[in-house]
Design a protein around this motif. Structure first.
Motif, PDB file in Angstrom:
ATOM      1  N   PRO A 235       0.781  -1.245   0.000  1.00 25.60           N
ATOM      2  CA  PRO A 235       0.000   0.000   0.000  1.00 25.60           C
ATOM      3  C   PRO A 235       0.816   1.301   0.000  1.00 25.60           C
ATOM      4  O   PRO A 235       0.452   2.228  -0.730  1.00 25.60           O
ATOM      5  N   PRO A 236       1.911   1.414   0.769  1.00 27.38           N
ATOM      6  CA  PRO A 236       2.648   2.691   0.733  1.00 27.38           C
ATOM      7  C   PRO A 236       3.204   3.044  -0.647  1.00 27.38           C
ATOM      8  O   PRO A 236       3.291   4.219  -0.993  1.00 27.38           O
ATOM      9  N   LEU A 237       3.548   2.046  -1.445  1.00 23.49           N
ATOM     10  CA  LEU A 237       4.041   2.333  -2.791  1.00 23.49           C
ATOM     11  C   LEU A 237       2.940   2.962  -3.649  1.00 23.49           C
ATOM     12  O   LEU A 237       3.178   3.931  -4.364  1.00 23.49           O
ATOM     13  N   GLY A 238       1.732   2.439  -3.548  1.00 23.37           N
ATOM     14  CA  GLY A 238       0.613   3.013  -4.289  1.00 23.37           C
ATOM     15  C   GLY A 238       0.318   4.434  -3.861  1.00 23.37           C
ATOM     16  O   GLY A 238       0.041   5.308  -4.692  1.00 23.37           O
ATOM     17  N   VAL A 239       0.382   4.686  -2.554  1.00 24.67           N
ATOM     18  CA  VAL A 239       0.150   6.044  -2.048  1.00 24.67           C
ATOM     19  C   VAL A 239       1.261   6.972  -2.514  1.00 24.67           C
ATOM     20  O   VAL A 239       1.011   8.111  -2.898  1.00 24.67           O
ATOM     21  N   PHE A 240       2.490   6.485  -2.520  1.00 28.04           N
ATOM     22  CA  PHE A 240       3.611   7.294  -3.003  1.00 28.04           C
ATOM     23  C   PHE A 240       3.417   7.673  -4.470  1.00 28.04           C
ATOM     24  O   PHE A 240       3.684   8.799  -4.868  1.00 28.04           O
ATOM     25  N   LEU A 241       2.940   6.723  -5.276  1.00 27.02           N
ATOM     26  CA  LEU A 241       2.716   7.011  -6.691  1.00 27.02           C
ATOM     27  C   LEU A 241       1.614   8.045  -6.900  1.00 27.02           C
ATOM     28  O   LEU A 241       1.663   8.833  -7.845  1.00 27.02           O
TER      29      LEU A 241
ATOM     30  N   ILE B 226      -6.967  -0.011   3.379  1.00 29.13           N
ATOM     31  CA  ILE B 226      -8.168   0.833   3.394  1.00 29.13           C
ATOM     32  C   ILE B 226      -7.800   2.280   3.085  1.00 29.13           C
ATOM     33  O   ILE B 226      -8.436   2.928   2.254  1.00 29.13           O
ATOM     34  N   HIS B 227      -6.761   2.778   3.726  1.00 31.07           N
ATOM     35  CA  HIS B 227      -6.317   4.155   3.502  1.00 31.07           C
ATOM     36  C   HIS B 227      -5.852   4.342   2.058  1.00 31.07           C
ATOM     37  O   HIS B 227      -6.206   5.339   1.402  1.00 31.07           O
ATOM     38  N   ALA B 228      -5.083   3.395   1.535  1.00 34.61           N
ATOM     39  CA  ALA B 228      -4.557   3.521   0.178  1.00 34.61           C
ATOM     40  C   ALA B 228      -5.680   3.484  -0.861  1.00 34.61           C
ATOM     41  O   ALA B 228      -5.680   4.281  -1.805  1.00 34.61           O
TER      42      ALA B 228
END
Length: 95
Positions: A17-23, A47-49
């Protein structure tokens, strides 16, 4: 971002998930919130992402239709996500 990049973002969110949010949002508050949520448990990070991805693509579609959201989505701190990647809303779009 076209359809192919949207699929890449969704796949990134599924596996990390953090990679998707970073993108989507870059290295800001949303990214670090997602890192903390992922460390607390894999499901809260997802959920957040997915919420960020939903708001990003929804706002992007609204901007294409000529409608701009007047209010900020709660819990999102990135201006890029809030505007659907369309800038900061300071320039009027010509049609």
């Amino acid at each position: 971002m076209g359809a192919a990049s949207a699929v890449i973002v969704i796949i990134a969110i599924i596996f990390f998930p953090p990679l998707g949010v970073f993108l989507l949002a870059g290295c800001g508050a949303d990214f670090w919130i997602n890192v903390c949520l992922t460390l607390l448990g894999y499901i809260p990070g997802h959920i957040h992402a997915f919420y960020l991805a939903y708001v990003y693509y929804d706002r992007r579609e609204q901007a294409r239709e000529g409608r701009y959201a007047a209010t900020h989505a709660p819990g999102i701190y990135s201006d890029r996500v809030q505007t659907g990647g369309g800038g900061y809303g300071t320039i009027a779009h010509q049609t």
